[in-house]
Structures are given as structure tokens and as C-alpha cells.
Design a protein around this motif. Structure first.
Motif, PDB file in Angstrom:
ATOM      1  N   ALA A 189      -2.289 -24.748 -29.019  1.00 34.96           N
ATOM      2  CA  ALA A 189      -0.987 -23.682 -28.652  1.00 34.96           C
ATOM      3  C   ALA A 189      -0.221 -23.205 -29.885  1.00 34.96           C
ATOM      4  O   ALA A 189      -1.511 -22.506 -30.847  1.00 34.96           O
ATOM      5  CB  ALA A 189      -0.295 -25.289 -28.815  1.00 34.96           C
ATOM      6  N   PRO A 192       4.301 -25.223 -34.935  1.00 35.41           N
ATOM      7  CA  PRO A 192       5.224 -26.556 -33.722  1.00 35.41           C
ATOM      8  C   PRO A 192       6.677 -25.670 -33.828  1.00 35.41           C
ATOM      9  O   PRO A 192       7.310 -26.406 -33.173  1.00 35.41           O
ATOM     10  CB  PRO A 192       4.927 -27.670 -35.008  1.00 35.41           C
ATOM     11  CG  PRO A 192       3.636 -27.085 -35.462  1.00 35.41           C
ATOM     12  CD  PRO A 192       3.746 -25.633 -35.852  1.00 35.41           C
ATOM     13  N   SER A 197       6.496 -22.199 -27.289  1.00 35.53           N
ATOM     14  CA  SER A 197       5.151 -22.730 -27.679  1.00 35.53           C
ATOM     15  C   SER A 197       4.733 -24.518 -26.736  1.00 35.53           C
ATOM     16  O   SER A 197       4.139 -24.904 -25.997  1.00 35.53           O
ATOM     17  CB  SER A 197       4.350 -22.894 -29.264  1.00 35.53           C
ATOM     18  OG  SER A 197       3.353 -24.090 -29.333  1.00 35.53           O
ATOM     19  N   ASN A 198       5.855 -24.935 -27.792  1.00 33.53           N
ATOM     20  CA  ASN A 198       6.481 -26.352 -26.953  1.00 33.53           C
ATOM     21  C   ASN A 198       6.458 -26.249 -25.837  1.00 33.53           C
ATOM     22  O   ASN A 198       5.679 -27.798 -25.344  1.00 33.53           O
ATOM     23  CB  ASN A 198       7.564 -26.704 -28.077  1.00 33.53           C
ATOM     24  CG  ASN A 198       7.420 -26.613 -29.429  1.00 33.53           C
ATOM     25  OD1 ASN A 198       5.401 -26.826 -29.757  1.00 33.53           O
ATOM     26  ND2 ASN A 198       8.407 -27.242 -30.505  1.00 33.53           N
ATOM     27  N   LEU A 201       3.868 -26.341 -24.273  1.00 35.85           N
ATOM     28  CA  LEU A 201       2.595 -27.820 -25.090  1.00 35.85           C
ATOM     29  C   LEU A 201       3.591 -29.185 -23.982  1.00 35.85           C
ATOM     30  O   LEU A 201       2.701 -29.850 -23.068  1.00 35.85           O
ATOM     31  CB  LEU A 201       2.891 -28.139 -26.019  1.00 35.85           C
ATOM     32  CG  LEU A 201       2.367 -29.224 -26.630  1.00 35.85           C
ATOM     33  CD1 LEU A 201       1.225 -29.324 -26.286  1.00 35.85           C
ATOM     34  CD2 LEU A 201       1.943 -29.378 -28.008  1.00 35.85           C
ATOM     35  N   HIS A 222      -2.639 -26.832 -33.150  1.00 35.47           N
ATOM     36  CA  HIS A 222      -1.457 -25.133 -33.334  1.00 35.47           C
ATOM     37  C   HIS A 222      -2.113 -24.353 -34.245  1.00 35.47           C
ATOM     38  O   HIS A 222      -2.866 -24.510 -35.238  1.00 35.47           O
ATOM     39  CB  HIS A 222      -0.210 -25.664 -34.302  1.00 35.47           C
ATOM     40  CG  HIS A 222       0.555 -26.910 -33.218  1.00 35.47           C
ATOM     41  ND1 HIS A 222       1.299 -26.765 -32.701  1.00 35.47           N
ATOM     42  CD2 HIS A 222       0.268 -28.375 -33.456  1.00 35.47           C
ATOM     43  CE1 HIS A 222       1.419 -27.707 -32.190  1.00 35.47           C
ATOM     44  NE2 HIS A 222       1.392 -29.111 -32.538  1.00 35.47           N
TER      45      HIS A 222
END
Length: 341
Positions: A189, A192, A197-198, A201, A222
Motif C-alpha cells: 500500500a 497511511p 491508498s486506504n 487497502l 506501506h
């Protein structure tokens, strides 16, 4: 709904002093008592007052110039988006000033100020990797400056957005790997604090849950998009007691480095490990094996960002303007890297 820009009349009314006193205090004139000047400056800061009312003037100016800020033009996605944005802008009679944040929050904020001084009529922005405080963009929106975010965005900013459904795209990509026999599925990923990205994910995790597979936290890493970090993390995954047999990466440039690291360790793709990525860069076709990747409608996204920005610039009643989020579709382009031979 956008708030109207604060004026010196508002400050004068709040402090119960004359407009001329506020004006002289803001200009630092010596005849204004120090306490009065301090009170004016303090309230102006609290209300986010802009002395030259630049944001207000932007709505009336006709520089016919758009400011575009992207993380890095060396990334295929952003260079392709810029081509589409510039073409759409030119067709509408606008020129484009382009800045790169180079994944830096400070550069991003500085570019905004520089573009404001150049009197651009609006902004098209994709946030940097390091941007976890969006006050510099939120301030633009509060002042009524036209803003459109694309790809990397923040859901705290009440501005127009052009994005894709990252959750569903990652869900489908993960299900494709699972349907091709993967049981130990890892993901590289992004940082954070990066919302897209989240979202990807979350799509990966939803697919695992749908397949009844428990998430192994050791398989979730990450990256910061640098080749060095990606190489180390890919190697770490393959050194696990039970290395993954499938890998999802959130961008092709991460995948390219990961494929190199896998080859260094003698891991065969797709025989030992299946790989799917995001962005569908042209290079995906020419790798060996060719890389499966999620394709985004870049041409249409660029045109849409310009359409939404011009809608703001040309709006006659900015106080009632309602931001729009345009969610575009994606397509998983399946190639050799995600199919067992």
C-alpha cells in the motif's frame, strides 16, 4: 455553502471602530494606537482576512489562467492527466500554469501562494504524499477560490472532486487474484495518510473477508513510492516463513520495482507469485511477464476536472455553489502476471 470573504467592514463592525481605522491599522500606520493595531491584527488573523482581497478579486479577474499542482510529472498518471487538462483548458480558451509538489506538503503550500500571486482563476490539485493537513487548500475554498481535486484528495475539503472508486477497483483486483488460486495475498500500500491508498487497502480487505480468508498483518506493508523502500519491503515479504503467493500493489511504479526485487530473489511471476497493480501504464504491455493493472479513464478525468473548474469560475452565485464529486469507472486489464501458466 461557501462563506463570503471577510472584509475590513466586518472587522470594523466587530471591534466597533471605523473602517478607516481598520485600514490604517492593517497598513501599520503609526498614528494608530498599538493596542488598537494589535486588536485589529489579531481579529484579522482569526477571521483569516486577506488584506488585498485577492481571492475575491480572482472571481472577477480574467487572466484566463488555471493553476495545476501535481505530486510529480515523472509519474505517468500525472503527466497523462496534465495532457488531458491542458487540452481541455486550451479548448475553453484558458492557459495552464503547472507546479510539482515533489511529494512535499511545504512545496504544495508554497506553490498555492505563488499561483495566487500570479492571479490564476482557479486550482486543479492532486495532494502530495506528505500532505496530512489540508488547511492550505481549505482556506482557498473558504475564500471562494475555485478548486477541483483529483486522484489524491481529502474528504475534509468541501470542493469538487474527480476520482475513481478505489475500494471497488481494489476489491475486483483482489478477487481476480483469489479466483486464480491465491491464498496468501499480500499488498504493498501507500503511506497511511494517503486516502486513496486506504480506500484500496479497504477493498483488498473486503475481498479477503468475502472469500473467508483472515487478514495476515505481515502481508500488509506501506510504501513511500521510493524504489529503495519498495525493494526492501518486497524482499521482506518473500523472506516470511510462508511467503505470499499473490501481490497487489497500489501503483505500477511500485509494481515495477517489486517485479525487479522478485526477479533478484529468483521468484517467478506468475508461476510462484501472481501480481496485479494500478494505473495501467504503457510499460505494462512490454514487461516480461506483462503486468495486469487497473486502468483509469485518464482522458475523461482530465476533461472533467476542467469542466468542474470552469463551472465554478463562471458561477454567478458562489454562496450557493454545491461541490460535486465525480466518480469514474475503472477496468482491470488482465495480462500474464496474474494468470497461472
Amino acid at each position: 455553502m461557501r462563506s463570503a470573504p471577510v472584509t475590513i467592514k466586518d472587522i470594523a463592525r466587530a471591534l466597533n471602530i471605523s473602517i478607516s481605522t481598520v485600514s490604517r491599522a492593517l497598513r501599520g500606520m503609526p498614528e494608530i494606537h498599538a493596542d488598537t493595531r494589535a486588536a485589529v491584527m489579531r481579529l484579522a488573523e482569526e477571521l483569516d482576512y486577506q488584506p488585498n482581497q485577492l481571492a475575491k478579486n480572482l472571481l472577477k479577474s480574467r487572466t484566463r489562467t488555471i493553476g495545476v499542482i501535481v505530486p510529480n510529472l515523472s509519474y505517468y498518471y500525472f503527466s497523462a492527466m496534465l495532457n488531458s487538462i491542458e487540452e481541455a483548458a486550451m479548448q475553453a480558451g484558458y492557459s495552464v500554469l503547472v507546479c510539482q509538489s515533489n511529494e512535499s506538503y511545504l512545496r504544495e503550500a508554497t506553490h498555492i501562494q505563488n499561483l495566487l500571486r500570479s492571479q490564476v482563476e482557479g486550482f486543479i490539485i492532486s495532494l502530495s504524499r506528505d500532505t496530512d493537513n489540508c488547511e492550505h487548500v481549505e482556506r482557498l475554498v473558504r475564500k471562494g477560490v475555485p478548486v477541483v481535486l483529483f486522484d489524491r484528495y481529502s474528504d475534509t475539503i468541501a470542493a469538487d472532486k474527480v476520482i475513481v472508486n478505489n475500494h471497488d477497483a481494489a476489491f475486483n483486483a483482489t478477487m481476480h487474484l483469489l479466483n486464480n488460486g491465491c491464498q496468501r495475498l499480500a499488498v504493498l500500500a501507500g503511506p497511511p495518510q494517503l486516502l486513496i491508498s486506504n480506500e484500496r487497502l479497504a477493498g483488498y480487505r473486503a475481498a479477503l473477508a468475502s472469500a473467508g480468508i483472515a487478514e495476515n498483518k505481515a502481508y500488509v506493508l506501506h510504501c513511500d513510492f521510493t524504489p529503495e523502500r519498495t525493494r526492501l519491503q518486497t524482499t521482506a515479504l518473500m523472506k516470511l516463513p510462508e511467503p505470499p503467493d499473490g501481490l497487489l500493489t497500489i501503483s505500477d511504479r511500485i509494481a515495477f520495482t517489486a517485479l525487479f526485487a522478485l526477479k533478484e530473489r529468483g521468484v517467478r511471476v506468475p508461476d510462484d507469485l501472481l501480481v496485479v497493480s494500478f494505473n495501467n501504464e504503457p510499460l505494462c504491455d512490454f514487461l516480461s511477464p506483462s503486468l495486469s493493472s487497473v486502468s483509469q479513464p485518464i482522458q475523461e478525468m482530465g476533461m472533467e476536472t476542467v469542466r468542474l473548474l470552469l463551472r465554478q469560475i463562471e458561477a454567478t452565485d458562489t454562496d450557493t455553489y454545491v461541490p460535486e464529486t465525480k466518480v469514474m469507472g475503472t477496468e482491470l486489464v488482465i495480462r500474464e502476471s496474474s494468470q497461472k501458466r
